[in-house]
Write a protein that holds these residues in place. Structure first.
Motif, mmCIF file in Angstrom:
data_model
loop_
_atom_site.group_PDB
_atom_site.id
_atom_site.type_symbol
_atom_site.label_atom_id
_atom_site.label_comp_id
_atom_site.label_asym_id
_atom_site.label_seq_id
_atom_site.Cartn_x
_atom_site.Cartn_y
_atom_site.Cartn_z
ATOM 1 N N GLY A 125 0.917 -1.201 -0.085
ATOM 2 C CA GLY A 125 -0.004 0.132 -0.018
ATOM 3 C C GLY A 125 0.923 1.295 -0.061
ATOM 4 O O GLY A 125 1.529 1.465 0.965
ATOM 5 N N ALA A 126 0.610 2.214 -1.188
ATOM 6 C CA ALA A 126 1.429 3.448 -1.002
ATOM 7 C C ALA A 126 0.796 4.641 -0.943
ATOM 8 O O ALA A 126 0.874 5.604 -1.540
ATOM 9 N N ILE A 161 -0.495 17.077 -5.044
ATOM 10 C CA ILE A 161 -1.022 16.242 -4.048
ATOM 11 C C ILE A 161 0.006 15.097 -3.919
ATOM 12 O O ILE A 161 -0.171 14.105 -3.093
ATOM 13 N N ALA A 162 0.904 14.866 -4.617
ATOM 14 C CA ALA A 162 1.859 13.859 -4.569
ATOM 15 C C ALA A 162 2.680 13.892 -3.177
ATOM 16 O O ALA A 162 2.859 14.934 -2.661
ATOM 17 N N LEU A 163 2.949 12.694 -2.799
ATOM 18 C CA LEU A 163 3.638 12.363 -1.544
ATOM 19 C C LEU A 163 5.042 12.336 -1.751
ATOM 20 O O LEU A 163 5.413 12.103 -2.813
ATOM 21 N N PRO A 164 5.990 12.550 -0.755
ATOM 22 C CA PRO A 164 7.435 12.161 -1.008
ATOM 23 C C PRO A 164 7.650 10.847 -1.399
ATOM 24 O O PRO A 164 7.170 9.809 -1.074
ATOM 25 N N ALA A 165 8.549 10.633 -2.654
ATOM 26 C CA ALA A 165 8.781 9.391 -3.037
ATOM 27 C C ALA A 165 9.414 8.469 -2.218
ATOM 28 O O ALA A 165 10.611 8.933 -1.684
ATOM 29 N N PRO A 166 8.892 7.214 -1.960
ATOM 30 C CA PRO A 166 9.690 6.351 -1.043
ATOM 31 C C PRO A 166 11.059 5.733 -1.561
ATOM 32 O O PRO A 166 11.205 5.865 -2.981
ATOM 33 N N ALA A 167 11.932 5.584 -1.092
ATOM 34 C CA ALA A 167 13.220 5.055 -1.434
ATOM 35 C C ALA A 167 13.271 3.859 -2.456
ATOM 36 O O ALA A 167 13.759 3.877 -3.387
ATOM 37 N N PRO A 213 2.966 7.809 -5.587
ATOM 38 C CA PRO A 213 1.918 8.224 -4.231
ATOM 39 C C PRO A 213 1.221 9.357 -4.178
ATOM 40 O O PRO A 213 1.883 10.574 -4.058
ATOM 41 N N TYR A 214 0.042 9.622 -3.570
ATOM 42 C CA TYR A 214 -0.483 10.915 -3.245
ATOM 43 C C TYR A 214 -1.544 10.888 -2.182
ATOM 44 O O TYR A 214 -1.845 9.875 -1.539
ATOM 45 N N ASN A 215 -1.653 12.094 -1.876
ATOM 46 C CA ASN A 215 -2.421 12.224 -0.456
ATOM 47 C C ASN A 215 -4.156 12.048 -1.007
ATOM 48 O O ASN A 215 -4.640 13.056 -1.749
ATOM 49 N N ARG A 216 -4.946 11.045 -0.829
ATOM 50 C CA ARG A 216 -6.083 10.755 -1.240
ATOM 51 C C ARG A 216 -7.023 11.817 -0.845
ATOM 52 O O ARG A 216 -8.243 12.014 -1.381
ATOM 53 N N ARG A 259 3.897 6.907 4.961
ATOM 54 C CA ARG A 259 4.456 7.439 6.252
ATOM 55 C C ARG A 259 5.445 6.418 7.059
ATOM 56 O O ARG A 259 6.553 6.879 7.480
ATOM 57 N N ILE A 260 5.051 5.122 6.940
ATOM 58 C CA ILE A 260 5.650 4.308 7.475
ATOM 59 C C ILE A 260 7.396 3.974 7.048
ATOM 60 O O ILE A 260 8.468 3.920 7.620
ATOM 61 N N ALA A 261 7.353 3.987 5.733
ATOM 62 C CA ALA A 261 8.385 3.979 4.756
ATOM 63 C C ALA A 261 9.456 4.817 4.966
ATOM 64 O O ALA A 261 10.712 4.929 5.266
ATOM 65 N N ARG A 262 8.892 6.157 5.377
ATOM 66 C CA ARG A 262 9.639 7.343 5.419
ATOM 67 C C ARG A 262 10.374 7.527 6.788
ATOM 68 O O ARG A 262 11.387 7.489 6.944
#
Length: 404
Positions: free
Chosen positions: A11-12, A59-65, A40-43, A18-21
């Motif tokens: 789930g992205a 509304i994109a979220l910071p890209a996960p590593a 990934p985006y803020n729904r 948030r968990i990944a970051r």
């Protein structure tokens, strides 16, 4: 990190990212598996994209590593591996389910084609693809029927009206946003939508979606009245996405059952966000999902022994459009019980309304419409669940920002 220790998140969305970051910041990298093609985006902000206020990249979220785009079809708990639709397998040491929720699609005649697809012109409103598809279909003067008058339906109706659509909102309950707001606040939301040109029908049930050649043409109401339309937006709420968990044999009720460490019935699998059920509650809101993610990140990184004991979160909605924004917030119990004290302030001219409910000497709920300067102080008093001072603070809290 070796594969047998790796944290893998399905789930992205807000919780997964948030968990990944947080895990990355704590030195415990995680791999995210997301099936949507978009970043990934803020729904929560999809309605603002539909309204044209934001572009999708805003509304994109910071890209996960580490992000793998794949659809997980099975969790092999014995081998601790994920099976994907493309034939690949992803091993995990600890698995985190952040699968979110699916839109509720009610049992309406004609809602699905024979191959179980939505007909042309009928849209759910849950994903970026839903939003972009609907945005392409909207043009000035197009006729649209929104089915559902909760938070999602109100947001969608407002966004469509701002884009120039002729919108009818059909709400089965007796008032708008009945789960969050009291009757007075609901009336102000109704007035706001009406001012934007939305035609609102409450205590109104849609029973049939009528299509010609696979394209929607009208909806029929329970009383037999038909509304001609070019678009139907189904906004009847969401339900936890628990199919993978059920198929894997995890304990599931409404959501995936988790304890105070967000642990499922399998000690190697955790769950957070919309898909998780903690202490009998599925929150379905952003704030609890983020709080759960933070607690779980610290647990998985072995930074202390935090516990998740529940979230007292408020619902907040900003409706933009012609004129000034229309803000509302609600928290706790907005309807008093016998013996509760209630303080209300209303200004019909300005369209503002503030109300708090006090039980014994504690603030147990409130609702505010327009001018939310006091919401910070009220929320802190409610979240703290501590006795209020005995020197008449309620009027002060309702009329001052309390330093927020």
């Amino acid at each position: 990190m070796t594969s047998n220790r790796r944290v893998v998140v399905i789930g992205a969305g807000l919780a997964g990212v948030r968990i990944a970051r947080r895990l990355g910041e704590l030195g415990t990298p995680a791999l995210i598996v997301g099936e949507e093609a978009h970043r990934p985006y803020n729904r929560v902000l999809l309605a603002e994209v539909l309204a044209g206020r934001y572009a999708p990249d805003v509304i994109a979220l910071p890209a996960p590593a580490e992000l793998v785009r794949a659809r997980v079809t099975r969790i092999d708990r014995a081998r601790r591996a994920l099976e994907c639709a493309d034939g690949n397998e992803i091993p995990y040491g600890t698995l985190v389910l952040a699968t979110g929720s699916n839109p509720v699609l009610p049992a309406l005649r004609g809602l699905f084609t024979p191959d179980r697809r939505l007909p042309e012109g009928v849209h759910a409103f849950r994903t970026m693809d839903d939003c972009l598809g609907l945005s392409e279909a909207v043009r000035r003067g197009v006729r649209a029927v929104v089915v559902g008058g909760g938070l999602l339906g109100v947001s969608a109706a407002r966004a469509l009206a701002v884009r120039g659509a002729q919108v009818v909102l059909a709400q089965q309950a007796e008032r708008l946003m009945e789960r969050q707001l009291d009757p007075s606040a609901s009336k102000l939301v109704l007035r706001h939508l009406t001012d934007l040109g939305v035609e609102v029908h409450t205590e109104c049930r849609v029973r049939d979606v009528r299509c010609v050649g696979g394209v929607v043409r009208s909806v029929e109401l329970a009383d037999g009245y038909a509304l001609d339309t070019d678009l139907v937006i189904v906004a009847c709420g969401v339900h936890p996405r628990v199919g993978l968990a059920e198929d894997a044999g995890l304990a599931v009720h409404k959501g995936v059952l988790v304890d105070d460490e967000l642990r499922t019935s399998d000690p190697h699998i955790r769950a957070v966000g919309d898909c998780a059920q903690h202490d009998g509650t599925v929150y379905g809101l952003a704030a609890p999902a983020l709080e759960q993610a933070d607690v779980l990140a610290e647990l998985l990184a072995r930074r202390g022994s935090p516990r998740y004991t529940g979230t007292r979160s408020l619902t907040r909605l900003t409706l933009t459009g012609p004129g000034s924004p229309f803000d509302l917030a609600a928290f706790g119990e907005t309807e008093p019980r016998a013996g509760d004290d209630v303080v209300q302030l209303a200004d019909a001219t300005r369209g503002t309304y503030r109300k708090v409910v006090v039980r014994e000497d504690r603030l147990v709920g409130g609702v505010l419409v327009g001018e939310l300067g006091t919401v910070g102080a009220l929320a802190r008093a409610w979240e703290g669940a501590e006795p209020l001072p005995g020197d008449g603070p309620l009027l002060h809290l309702l009329t001052n920002d309390g330093g927020s």
